[in-house]
Structures are given as structure tokens and as C-alpha cells.
Write an enzyme that holds these catalytic residues in place. Sequence first.
Site, PDB file in Angstrom:
ATOM      1  N   LYS A 207       0.823  -1.216   0.000  1.00 20.65           N
ATOM      2  CA  LYS A 207       0.000   0.000   0.000  1.00 20.65           C
ATOM      3  C   LYS A 207       0.852   1.260   0.000  1.00 20.65           C
ATOM      4  CE  LYS A 207      -4.233  -1.866   2.052  1.00 20.65           C
ATOM      5  NZ  LYS A 207      -5.169  -1.820   3.205  1.00 20.65           N
TER       6      LYS A 207
ATOM      7  N   HIS B  87      -4.968 -11.993  -0.494  1.00 23.09           N
ATOM      8  CA  HIS B  87      -6.304 -11.604  -0.939  1.00 23.09           C
ATOM      9  C   HIS B  87      -6.883 -12.594  -1.953  1.00 23.09           C
ATOM     10  CE1 HIS B  87      -7.376  -7.906   1.051  1.00 23.09           C
ATOM     11  NE2 HIS B  87      -6.157  -7.410   0.842  1.00 23.09           N
TER      12      HIS B  87
ATOM     13  N   ASP C 289      -6.939 -11.511   8.149  1.00 16.48           N
ATOM     14  CA  ASP C 289      -7.080 -10.173   7.581  1.00 16.48           C
ATOM     15  C   ASP C 289      -8.540  -9.726   7.585  1.00 16.48           C
ATOM     16  OD1 ASP C 289      -6.030  -7.856   6.296  1.00 16.48           O
ATOM     17  OD2 ASP C 289      -6.644  -8.642   4.352  1.00 16.48           O
TER      18      ASP C 289
END
Length: 338
Positions: free
Chosen positions: A205, A255, A283
Site C-alpha cells: 500500500k 487476498h 485479515d
Amino acid sequence: MTESNETTGLRVLMVDDDSNLLNGYQRALRGRCEVHVALGGEVGLAMLEDEGPFSVVVSDIKMPVMSGIEFLGRVRELHPDTVRMVLTGHADLDVAIEAVNNGDIFRFLTKPCDREHLLAAITAADKQHGMIMASRELAAMRRLKEGFEGTLLAFARLVEFRDPYTAGHMDRVARIAELIAERMGMDPDRVEGLRLAGLVHDVGKIAVPAGILNKPGILSDAEFSLIKAHPLVGEEVFRTLETEWPIARIIVEHHERIDGSGYPHGLTADELLEESKILSVADVIDAVMSHRPYRQKLGGQSAIDVLKEGRGTRFDPAVAAVGIAMLSSGEIEEKVLS
């Protein structure tokens, strides 16, 4: 002078002022270890410098020019990992005490010493040397690990400075993943690798504009595409990291979903690491139960509902079941979120 041996890596230095005794030591230990002999302490120090290190040094006490006590004290200073022993005909208490205090002596043997007793003492000294070296290696590994973890935490702090809403998120996810993995009986070394990956799983990020990270409203497709790229960036950051753990792979897979609906590669269950499956559940748990720019934090029941809904489709059934059980018991809130 050296008596070599092809069957063992044990290297022993025998120091005395009597060449006949030294020859006798070589004959007695032939075939059991690699024996080097030195006629006196000064020669012994020179051999240590030129031919060392040695696992074991055995020295007489009463020697001209340099006493055995002085010699062993120097060995202790120069080669602290070498195990030191005394083999002497002068075994009075004062000499023994001085030798132990100055040379940190492992064994104190008296002449005459038969072959079996000498060999048993040297074998025990070799085991002691092995334990010393193992301890040194463990300490070195611990220092490397602490430095490595410090580097990972520095990366995490960089991300959190830009995205205050995720402050502490990576730490919490790492801890939740660790708890789930332990409950599932994962090998402790793999658990450690998972924990470290969790500490930096969102490091990608750093490449996402802060305005998008902190946007309170709904993201556009283009903005969400930038968000979805962060696992790839994180993988790239750690791709060349030399470590025994697959940290880069866990980062890029966190993810992904077992039905192939995740990102960035749309991988399915058989293609994913178990660590990645655990991290994805951890997460989600923290994401649901933490404040986000677009909503207030939700409770444990909301996280349970998400895991139940996605169990067997998005989330690995076994991992989701453990997450649900730990949320239901309050363990995650007690150990991580309190």
C-alpha cells in the site's frame, strides 16, 4: 607435529614440555581424533594462530618459559570457544584453583592418565565444544532474526504513517494468524514465518496514493484497481529477500480466495499456501472488527457471519472454522483486540 585421522573432525592440541609424552599421546589417540602436539606454551600459541582453531586444548601445568596456567589463560582470551583441559603431574589444590580461575578449565586430569580415561575426557570435551558452537549459532540466528523483524516493522510503520486507519492492522493480523495457525497445529517454524509475513502483508500500500487509502466514500473502479495491486507491490518488495520462509508468496496470496474469486491472480485452493489461507481469514477478521474510512468498526458476530458466509467458497473451511470458534469464545478479542 600432527597425527591425522580420516574418521572425525575433532581436532585436539596437546601441549607439554616432554616430547616423549607428546609422542605417547599421539599413539594413544591415533585413529580417534586429529592430534596436534606442541612442545611448550609458546609453541602452542603459535600453532593456535597458524593451524587453529582447535576443538580441544590439553596442557600440562609445570612448563618452562610459559606455564600451563598462563598458556591456558591466553587460549581463553584468544579462542574462547575452545574447550580447555589440564593433564599434569602437579595436582595440588592451589594449582588446580589457579588453573580453573585463569583458564576456565573443563577437566583436570592427572598423570599418569591411561588411554581410555584420556579418550573419554576428550570425547566429553568435544561434546561440550559442540554445545558451545550450537549456542553461538543460536545467538547469532536470534540476532539476525531480531534485526530482520526490525526491518519488517520499519516497513509496516511506513505504510501506517500514510494510512492512519490501518495503524496496528498488520500487527493485529499477524497475531490473529499466529493464534489460528497454532490452534491448527502448524509447525512452530512455519507459524513464525506466517507471523512475519503478517507484519508486512499490506506493505504494498506504500504505492497507493494516500487520498485513495483514506477516502471515506466508495472507491471508483480505477481506484479499486490501484488498491488491488498492493499484493503485487508487496511481493516485489520482498521477492529478493533471502529467508527460509515464503514471505513474498504469502503476501501476494493473502487476498486470494479458494474459489478463485480473489486477486491478483485468481488462484484456487490447491494453488494456495496454507499460510496464505490463514492470513486471508485473519485479515478479514481484523478488517471487519476495525474502523475504516467508509464505516465504523463492527463486532465479533459480524466477523463470524462473514466467515460463515464465505466458508468453503472464499475461505478454507478448516481455517474459517477455527476463526469462528476463536471469535465465539472471545479469544481473539481478549488476546488481540482488547
